[in-house]
Design an enzyme around this catalytic site. Sequence first.
Site, PDB file in Angstrom:
ATOM      1  N   GLY A   1       0.818  -1.214   0.000  1.00 13.91           N
ATOM      2  CA  GLY A   1       0.000   0.000   0.000  1.00 13.91           C
ATOM      3  C   GLY A   1       0.853   1.265   0.000  1.00 13.91           C
TER       4      GLY A   1
ATOM      5  N   GLU B   1       1.481   1.930  -3.527  1.00 15.33           N
ATOM      6  CA  GLU B   1       0.206   2.366  -4.125  1.00 15.33           C
ATOM      7  C   GLU B   1      -0.123   3.805  -3.743  1.00 15.33           C
ATOM      8  OE1 GLU B   1      -1.758  -1.168  -2.490  1.00 15.33           O
ATOM      9  OE2 GLU B   1      -2.422  -1.628  -4.515  1.00 15.33           O
TER      10      GLU B   1
HETATM   11  N1  CO8 Z   1       2.165  -3.774   8.722  1.00 18.65           N
HETATM   12  C1  CO8 Z   1       2.390  -3.877  10.051  1.00 18.65           C
HETATM   13  N2  CO8 Z   1       3.618  -3.782  10.613  1.00 18.65           N
HETATM   14  C2  CO8 Z   1       4.659  -3.594   9.792  1.00 18.65           C
HETATM   15  C3  CO8 Z   1       4.526  -3.485   8.400  1.00 18.65           C
HETATM   16  C4  CO8 Z   1       3.202  -3.582   7.860  1.00 18.65           C
HETATM   17  N3  CO8 Z   1       2.942  -3.453   6.539  1.00 18.65           N
HETATM   18  N4  CO8 Z   1       5.736  -3.302   7.856  1.00 18.65           N
HETATM   19  C5  CO8 Z   1       6.619  -3.280   8.876  1.00 18.65           C
HETATM   20  N5  CO8 Z   1       5.977  -3.468  10.048  1.00 18.65           N
HETATM   21  C6  CO8 Z   1       6.549  -3.507  11.395  1.00 18.65           C
HETATM   22  C7  CO8 Z   1       7.213  -4.846  11.674  1.00 18.65           C
HETATM   23  O1  CO8 Z   1       6.249  -5.806  12.057  1.00 18.65           O
HETATM   24  C8  CO8 Z   1       8.154  -4.475  12.805  1.00 18.65           C
HETATM   25  O2  CO8 Z   1       7.399  -4.381  13.982  1.00 18.65           O
HETATM   26  P1  CO8 Z   1       7.952  -5.072  15.338  1.00 18.65           P
HETATM   27  O3  CO8 Z   1       9.190  -4.286  15.654  1.00 18.65           O
HETATM   28  O4  CO8 Z   1       6.837  -4.854  16.305  1.00 18.65           O
HETATM   29  O5  CO8 Z   1       8.234  -6.480  14.993  1.00 18.65           O
HETATM   30  C9  CO8 Z   1       8.585  -3.053  12.434  1.00 18.65           C
HETATM   31  O6  CO8 Z   1       7.606  -2.563  11.508  1.00 18.65           O
HETATM   32  C10 CO8 Z   1       9.930  -2.979  11.747  1.00 18.65           C
HETATM   33  O7  CO8 Z   1       9.913  -3.856  10.630  1.00 18.65           O
HETATM   34  P2  CO8 Z   1      10.996  -5.018  10.385  1.00 18.65           P
HETATM   35  O8  CO8 Z   1      11.640  -5.402  11.663  1.00 18.65           O
HETATM   36  O9  CO8 Z   1      10.327  -6.089   9.604  1.00 18.65           O
HETATM   37  O10 CO8 Z   1      12.055  -4.230   9.500  1.00 18.65           O
HETATM   38  P3  CO8 Z   1      13.064  -4.852   8.435  1.00 18.65           P
HETATM   39  O11 CO8 Z   1      13.996  -3.760   8.067  1.00 18.65           O
HETATM   40  O12 CO8 Z   1      13.645  -6.120   8.964  1.00 18.65           O
HETATM   41  O13 CO8 Z   1      12.150  -5.241   7.170  1.00 18.65           O
HETATM   42  C11 CO8 Z   1      10.426  -4.849   5.502  1.00 18.65           C
HETATM   43  C12 CO8 Z   1      11.538  -4.239   6.412  1.00 18.65           C
HETATM   44  C13 CO8 Z   1      11.095  -5.742   4.450  1.00 18.65           C
HETATM   45  C14 CO8 Z   1       9.717  -3.704   4.847  1.00 18.65           C
HETATM   46  C15 CO8 Z   1       9.480  -5.689   6.386  1.00 18.65           C
HETATM   47  O14 CO8 Z   1       9.059  -4.917   7.486  1.00 18.65           O
HETATM   48  C16 CO8 Z   1       8.245  -6.171   5.660  1.00 18.65           C
HETATM   49  O15 CO8 Z   1       8.313  -7.106   4.873  1.00 18.65           O
HETATM   50  N6  CO8 Z   1       7.090  -5.540   5.948  1.00 18.65           N
HETATM   51  C17 CO8 Z   1       5.820  -5.954   5.363  1.00 18.65           C
HETATM   52  C18 CO8 Z   1       5.700  -5.434   3.969  1.00 18.65           C
HETATM   53  C19 CO8 Z   1       4.430  -5.915   3.315  1.00 18.65           C
HETATM   54  O16 CO8 Z   1       4.193  -7.096   3.144  1.00 18.65           O
HETATM   55  N7  CO8 Z   1       3.571  -4.947   2.909  1.00 18.65           N
HETATM   56  C20 CO8 Z   1       2.313  -5.230   2.253  1.00 18.65           C
HETATM   57  C21 CO8 Z   1       1.174  -5.132   3.208  1.00 18.65           C
HETATM   58  S1  CO8 Z   1      -0.395  -5.525   2.474  1.00 18.65           S
HETATM   59  C22 CO8 Z   1      -0.802  -4.096   1.641  1.00 18.65           C
HETATM   60  O17 CO8 Z   1      -0.133  -3.127   1.698  1.00 18.65           O
HETATM   61  C23 CO8 Z   1      -2.075  -4.124   0.835  1.00 18.65           C
HETATM   62  C24 CO8 Z   1      -2.567  -2.725   0.519  1.00 18.65           C
HETATM   63  C25 CO8 Z   1      -3.940  -2.776  -0.097  1.00 18.65           C
HETATM   64  C26 CO8 Z   1      -4.914  -1.780   0.485  1.00 18.65           C
HETATM   65  C27 CO8 Z   1      -5.088  -2.012   1.918  1.00 18.65           C
HETATM   66  C28 CO8 Z   1      -6.331  -1.519   2.537  1.00 18.65           C
HETATM   67  C29 CO8 Z   1      -6.313  -1.633   4.066  1.00 18.65           C
END
Ligand code: CO8
Length: 260
Positions: free
Chosen positions: A111, A114
């Site tokens: 997102g 997006e």
């Molecule tokens: N949602 C919730 N929490 C998140 C998200 C997310 N999208 N991205 C990161 N975080 C959190 C992690 O859980 C972590 O929290 P905690 O410290 O409590 O564990 C904190 O942020 C730091 O993240 P990381 O430790 O994972 O950091 P890294 O540097 O190791 O990794 C990444 C960075 C690669 C970006 C990794 O965080 C990741 O893969 N994040 C998820 C990315 C993802 O899959 N995004 C897609 C989500 S779905 C979407 O966007 C659909 C949109 C459509 C419309 C939606 C309508 C509601």
Amino acid sequence: MSYNTLLTEIDAEAGFAIITLNRAESLNALCEEMMNELTDALDRFESDTDIGCIVLTGSKKAFSGGADIKEIQEKTYPESYYEDFISRNWERAARARKPIVAAVSGYAIGGGCELALMCDIILAADTARFGQPEVRLGVMPGAGGTQRLARVIGKSKTMELCLTGRMMDAEEAERCGLVSRVVPADDLLDAARELARTIASMPLAAAMLTKEAVKIAYETPLSQGIQFERRMFQSLFSTDDQKEGMAAYVEKRSAHFKDK
Ligand code: CO8
């Protein structure tokens, strides 16, 4: 106005506003509260006639990591359909009539990518990374990714990014036309401010109609788009700023626009 999930700032002298996504601890995961607050901030800046451009940015590490997975993970299909939360507050940036510059540093994925695509110009730090990893979560892009990304970078690369979840770096994003320019990360905000200052100094009606016409290019057949552009062009001859802008050119002086 203060928000829980955003910081906002107005440069009154230059006529632009900056919205900073401010949930750094979750990489600016786009929760419902943040999308509601973003909608509110955009409403406010759009109705402020002194503002001619809006910059949307995040933190150094992430513009945004996408929708807040923790918030939506338990949703059922009927809830997701009836609540229609995506339509309710996610499309506000795409409906904006004033130009929006996305200044992207770090991750702009899911997102987050997006949201950047809903803006008019994406300025990228050399640390920027773009991707649509939703397929890895068992879903797919849901806020325009399959449509806007395909129109901007083409079918093959969109398919590859959406079907594999691979991220692309800033250089690749510039090469394929997703971003207008790449700058060193430390210079990103200054570059965004400079761009916003320039856009905000333009006559407002001309800038807004130009934006509207460019957006139409993505939504209509060419013949309709050309017709639309012509009507917008003609309508600008009713403004004082057109008279001033052209007179200034002919008289070899700087223009003094009224409506900017
Ligand atoms: N949602 C919730 N929490 C998140 C998200 C997310 N999208 N991205 C990161 N975080 C959190 C992690 O859980 C972590 O929290 P905690 O410290 O409590 O564990 C904190 O942020 C730091 O993240 P990381 O430790 O994972 O950091 P890294 O540097 O190791 O990794 C990444 C960075 C690669 C970006 C990794 O965080 C990741 O893969 N994040 C998820 C990315 C993802 O899959 N995004 C897609 C989500 S779905 C979407 O966007 C659909 C949109 C459509 C419309 C939606 C309508 C509601």
